[in-house]
Design a protein around this motif. Sequence first.
Motif, short mmCIF file in Angstrom:
data_model
loop_
_atom_site.label_atom_id
_atom_site.label_comp_id
_atom_site.label_asym_id
_atom_site.label_seq_id
_atom_site.Cartn_x
_atom_site.Cartn_y
_atom_site.Cartn_z
N ARG A 116 11.08 -32.69 25.07
CA ARG A 116 11.61 -32.66 26.44
C ARG A 116 11.91 -31.23 26.91
O ARG A 116 11.79 -30.93 28.09
CB ARG A 116 12.88 -33.51 26.53
CG ARG A 116 12.64 -34.98 26.31
CD ARG A 116 13.94 -35.77 26.37
NE ARG A 116 13.76 -37.12 25.94
CZ ARG A 116 13.36 -38.11 26.73
NH1 ARG A 116 13.11 -37.89 28.00
NH2 ARG A 116 13.23 -39.33 26.25
N THR A 117 12.30 -30.36 25.99
CA THR A 117 12.63 -28.99 26.36
C THR A 117 11.45 -28.02 26.22
O THR A 117 11.53 -26.88 26.68
CB THR A 117 13.78 -28.45 25.48
OG1 THR A 117 13.37 -28.47 24.12
CG2 THR A 117 15.04 -29.27 25.68
N GLY A 118 10.40 -28.43 25.53
CA GLY A 118 9.25 -27.55 25.32
C GLY A 118 9.38 -26.70 24.07
O GLY A 118 8.50 -25.89 23.77
N GLY A 119 10.44 -26.89 23.33
CA GLY A 119 10.64 -26.12 22.11
C GLY A 119 9.56 -26.36 21.06
O GLY A 119 9.21 -25.46 20.30
N ALA A 120 9.01 -27.57 21.04
CA ALA A 120 7.96 -27.89 20.06
C ALA A 120 6.71 -27.04 20.31
O ALA A 120 6.12 -26.49 19.37
CB ALA A 120 7.61 -29.37 20.12
N LEU A 121 6.32 -26.92 21.56
CA LEU A 121 5.14 -26.10 21.87
C LEU A 121 5.40 -24.63 21.59
O LEU A 121 4.56 -23.93 21.03
CB LEU A 121 4.73 -26.30 23.33
CG LEU A 121 3.51 -25.50 23.78
CD1 LEU A 121 2.27 -25.91 23.00
CD2 LEU A 121 3.27 -25.69 25.27
N LEU A 122 6.56 -24.16 21.96
CA LEU A 122 6.92 -22.76 21.73
C LEU A 122 6.89 -22.41 20.24
O LEU A 122 6.24 -21.44 19.83
CB LEU A 122 8.31 -22.47 22.30
CG LEU A 122 8.89 -21.10 22.00
CD1 LEU A 122 8.18 -20.05 22.83
CD2 LEU A 122 10.37 -21.09 22.25
N LEU A 123 7.55 -23.21 19.43
CA LEU A 123 7.60 -22.92 18.00
C LEU A 123 6.25 -23.14 17.32
O LEU A 123 5.86 -22.40 16.42
CB LEU A 123 8.68 -23.77 17.34
CG LEU A 123 10.10 -23.41 17.76
CD1 LEU A 123 11.09 -24.41 17.17
CD2 LEU A 123 10.44 -22.01 17.33
N GLY A 124 5.51 -24.16 17.77
CA GLY A 124 4.18 -24.40 17.21
C GLY A 124 3.24 -23.24 17.49
O GLY A 124 2.50 -22.79 16.60
N ALA A 125 3.29 -22.72 18.70
CA ALA A 125 2.44 -21.57 19.04
C ALA A 125 2.85 -20.34 18.24
O ALA A 125 1.99 -19.58 17.78
CB ALA A 125 2.52 -21.30 20.54
N LEU A 126 4.14 -20.13 18.06
CA LEU A 126 4.61 -18.99 17.26
C LEU A 126 4.13 -19.09 15.81
O LEU A 126 3.72 -18.09 15.21
CB LEU A 126 6.13 -18.90 17.29
CG LEU A 126 6.74 -18.33 18.55
CD1 LEU A 126 8.25 -18.47 18.53
CD2 LEU A 126 6.35 -16.89 18.74
N LEU A 127 4.17 -20.28 15.25
CA LEU A 127 3.70 -20.45 13.88
C LEU A 127 2.21 -20.17 13.77
O LEU A 127 1.74 -19.56 12.82
CB LEU A 127 4.03 -21.85 13.38
CG LEU A 127 5.49 -22.12 13.05
CD1 LEU A 127 5.73 -23.60 12.86
CD2 LEU A 127 5.90 -21.35 11.82
N LEU A 128 1.45 -20.65 14.75
CA LEU A 128 0.00 -20.43 14.71
C LEU A 128 -0.36 -18.96 14.93
O LEU A 128 -1.28 -18.44 14.31
CB LEU A 128 -0.69 -21.32 15.74
CG LEU A 128 -0.64 -22.82 15.42
CD1 LEU A 128 -1.21 -23.63 16.59
CD2 LEU A 128 -1.37 -23.13 14.13
#
Length: 191
Positions: A116-128
């Motif tokens: 809901r906050t977009g944190g999953a996409l942010l952290l996933g992109a950082l890991l990649l």
Amino acid sequence: MRHVWTMITAIVVAPLAWLLLAYGQDRTLQAFANEESTGALATGAFVWPAVCLAAAGLLLGLIATLRVSPLGAVLTGLAYTASYLALLVDPDAVLGLFPKSLSLAGRSVDPTMPLRTGGALLLGALLLIGIASVGRWRRWPTPAVAEAEPDIEVTQPEDRPLGVDGLGFAAEPTPASTASLARAFDRAGRP
């Protein structure tokens, strides 16, 4: 074997970090919502969310910076990024995959909060992106091996003075040393 251990670490750390992230974000939003009703922010309301968010960051940082194998960061980054990007296809189905609430330490947590906050996409992109860093693929520095040099024994007198005097040069050239220098130049064919 190193890939297997990294994958096992990611399988344990990724869901734990997700729940810590969900709990920290949910409690932070509740603290701000309580501010609207009470008129003031309570500083104590941010202690546990800060601890949970920091722990989630440390766990994900552990996966992202392992120099052993990038497999854990790839799996976690892909899972986090794909979970958010799946919202573009069918948001209701994605949110339906998660339980409505979980109870952690007697507190209910909304596990969909990172989506809901977009944190999953942010952290996933950082890991990649962390996988592509040049420093991750460098080998650890190894000490330079000194080349074997022939054993040359240098003896110096113990009472040699320091400075120009200790080098054996005279302060002013003597006529004998000037004449021998001139002869050496003449033999070499130089003017």
